[in-house]
Write a protein that holds these residues in place. Structure first.
Motif, short mmCIF file in Angstrom:
data_model
loop_
_atom_site.label_atom_id
_atom_site.label_comp_id
_atom_site.label_asym_id
_atom_site.label_seq_id
_atom_site.Cartn_x
_atom_site.Cartn_y
_atom_site.Cartn_z
N LEU A 9 2.21 7.88 11.40
CA LEU A 9 1.95 7.73 10.13
C LEU A 9 2.60 9.16 9.75
CD1 LEU A 9 1.13 6.73 7.30
CD2 LEU A 9 -1.28 7.77 7.86
N VAL A 10 3.45 9.35 8.91
CA VAL A 10 4.07 10.74 8.44
C VAL A 10 3.91 10.75 6.97
CG1 VAL A 10 5.85 10.75 10.34
CG2 VAL A 10 6.52 9.85 8.07
N ASN A 99 8.28 -5.53 0.51
CA ASN A 99 7.55 -4.21 1.15
C ASN A 99 8.69 -3.27 1.17
OD1 ASN A 99 5.08 -5.21 1.76
ND2 ASN A 99 5.89 -6.58 3.30
N GLU A 100 8.76 -2.26 0.58
CA GLU A 100 9.53 -1.20 0.62
C GLU A 100 9.82 -0.77 2.33
OE1 GLU A 100 10.65 0.86 -3.33
OE2 GLU A 100 8.30 1.20 -2.73
N THR A 101 11.07 -0.97 2.68
CA THR A 101 11.21 -1.14 4.23
C THR A 101 12.70 -0.42 4.53
OG1 THR A 101 9.90 -2.90 4.38
CG2 THR A 101 11.28 -2.52 6.13
N ILE A 102 12.82 0.26 5.56
CA ILE A 102 14.10 0.31 6.21
C ILE A 102 13.98 -0.12 7.79
CG2 ILE A 102 15.57 2.05 7.30
CD1 ILE A 102 15.14 3.76 4.75
N ILE A 103 15.00 -0.90 8.26
CA ILE A 103 15.06 -1.25 9.61
C ILE A 103 16.07 -0.80 10.21
CG2 ILE A 103 14.86 -3.39 11.11
CD1 ILE A 103 13.73 -4.75 8.64
N PHE A 104 16.21 -0.41 11.58
CA PHE A 104 17.45 0.26 12.23
C PHE A 104 17.63 -0.54 13.32
CE2 PHE A 104 15.69 3.99 10.24
CZ PHE A 104 16.81 4.58 9.75
N ASP A 105 18.69 -1.48 13.30
CA ASP A 105 19.31 -2.18 14.51
C ASP A 105 18.08 -3.08 15.23
OD1 ASP A 105 21.52 -0.99 14.49
OD2 ASP A 105 21.07 0.84 15.92
N LEU A 111 7.90 1.92 6.95
CA LEU A 111 7.32 1.30 5.62
C LEU A 111 6.83 2.26 4.88
CD1 LEU A 111 5.11 -1.61 7.29
CD2 LEU A 111 7.51 -1.69 6.54
N ALA A 112 7.41 2.11 3.66
CA ALA A 112 6.98 3.21 2.55
C ALA A 112 5.54 2.92 2.09
CB ALA A 112 7.78 3.18 1.34
N GLY A 113 4.76 3.92 2.09
CA GLY A 113 3.24 3.87 1.45
C GLY A 113 3.18 4.34 0.03
N ASP A 114 1.88 4.53 0.09
CA ASP A 114 1.41 5.09 -1.24
C ASP A 114 1.88 6.54 -1.40
OD1 ASP A 114 0.15 2.91 -1.92
OD2 ASP A 114 -1.80 3.65 -1.00
N GLY A 118 1.12 14.02 -4.70
CA GLY A 118 2.54 14.38 -4.76
C GLY A 118 3.64 14.06 -3.66
N ARG A 119 3.07 13.24 -2.34
CA ARG A 119 3.76 13.12 -1.37
C ARG A 119 3.42 11.62 -1.02
NH1 ARG A 119 3.10 16.71 3.89
NH2 ARG A 119 0.96 16.15 3.61
N ARG A 120 4.59 11.18 -0.41
CA ARG A 120 4.35 9.74 0.00
C ARG A 120 4.29 9.59 1.47
NH1 ARG A 120 6.17 4.61 -2.29
NH2 ARG A 120 7.27 5.52 -4.00
N SER A 121 3.36 8.75 1.94
CA SER A 121 3.44 8.29 3.22
C SER A 121 4.15 7.27 3.91
CB SER A 121 1.76 8.06 3.63
OG SER A 121 1.52 6.59 3.02
N TYR A 122 4.70 7.31 5.02
CA TYR A 122 5.50 6.51 5.52
C TYR A 122 5.18 6.05 7.05
CZ TYR A 122 8.80 8.28 2.36
OH TYR A 122 9.46 8.72 1.00
#
Length: 218
Positions: A9-10, A99-105, A111-114, A118-122
């Motif tokens: 979680l970033v 679900n707001e998502t990016i998938i690599f290969d 997955l984008a979070g809340d 002022g910062r979104r978690s991923y």
């Protein structure tokens, strides 16, 4: 940063960029789902998910699914069309929740979070079983989504009328009065309102106004 066995979680775009920049240098298949153009925009690195940058690398398949509300903004609609026409991105539109998502290969998913403070978690996911599940959801959404050109043609008239319709809804204008102002029949006006609500993913006229403000349309 919080780290689990296979999920990291970033917080914020800068940290996400630092952890994933290398993926865009090697990935050959990038799948992205987003409600609008703002979710995956990296202020520190404008080309983080730029279709042009990816296409310059050669044989990279880029697929993007968006919600239709984005197409109500002429600028966003033009940007998406440019990504499709110039940079060979495959783009489809879905009216379903995604679900707001990016998938690599098919081996790593984000997955984008809340947004908090002022910062979104991923969530950065590497566990194969979870990535496979996320990929399956994306593929199901992709199959049921509509090609950008087809959906854009369908929504073109709604986009043109959207600012005036939203303004009339905000004023609380009765359908008969609003239709007269726009030079439409009442049935046509109501149909356009219904199409606008559908594009915004709204179940009521009030919710349509709220969603329009979130998208910066009003």
């Amino acid at each position: 940063m919080q780290t689990g066995e296979a999920v990291t979680l970033v917080h914020g775009e800068e940290e996400l960029l630092a952890r994933t920049r290398h993926l865009f240098e090697t990935a050959t298949d990038v799948a992205c789902a987003a409600n609008d153009l703002g979710t995956w925009t990296m202020r520190q690195e404008p080309e983080w998910l730029d279709t042009a940058a990816l296409s310059r690398r050669g044989e990279v398949r880029v697929r993007k699914i968006f919600r239709p509300g984005m197409l109500l903004d002429p600028v966003s609609a033009q940007q998406v069309a440019t990504a499709r026409d110039r940079h060979r991105a495959q783009i489809r539109i879905t009216t379903e929740d995604i679900n707001e998502t990016i998938i690599f290969d098919r081996r790593l998913a984000i997955l984008a979070g809340d947004v908090r403070a002022g910062r979104r978690s991923y969530s950065v996911i590497t566990q194969p079983e979870v990535v496979q599940g996320v990929t399956s959801l994306f593929e199901a959404a992709w199959v049921s989504a509509t090609d950008l050109a087809l959906y854009d043609a369908r929504i073109a008239e709604v986009r043109e009328l959207a600012p005036r319709v939203l303004d009339l809804l905000a004023q609380g204008a009765k359908d008969e009065s609003a239709a007269r102002i726009l030079g439409l029949g009442v049935r046509t006006y109501r149909r356009r309102v219904a199409e606008l609500m559908d594009a915004l993913g709204a179940e009521s006229r009030f919710q349509a106004g709220v969603r329009a403000r979130e998208l910066g349309l009003v």
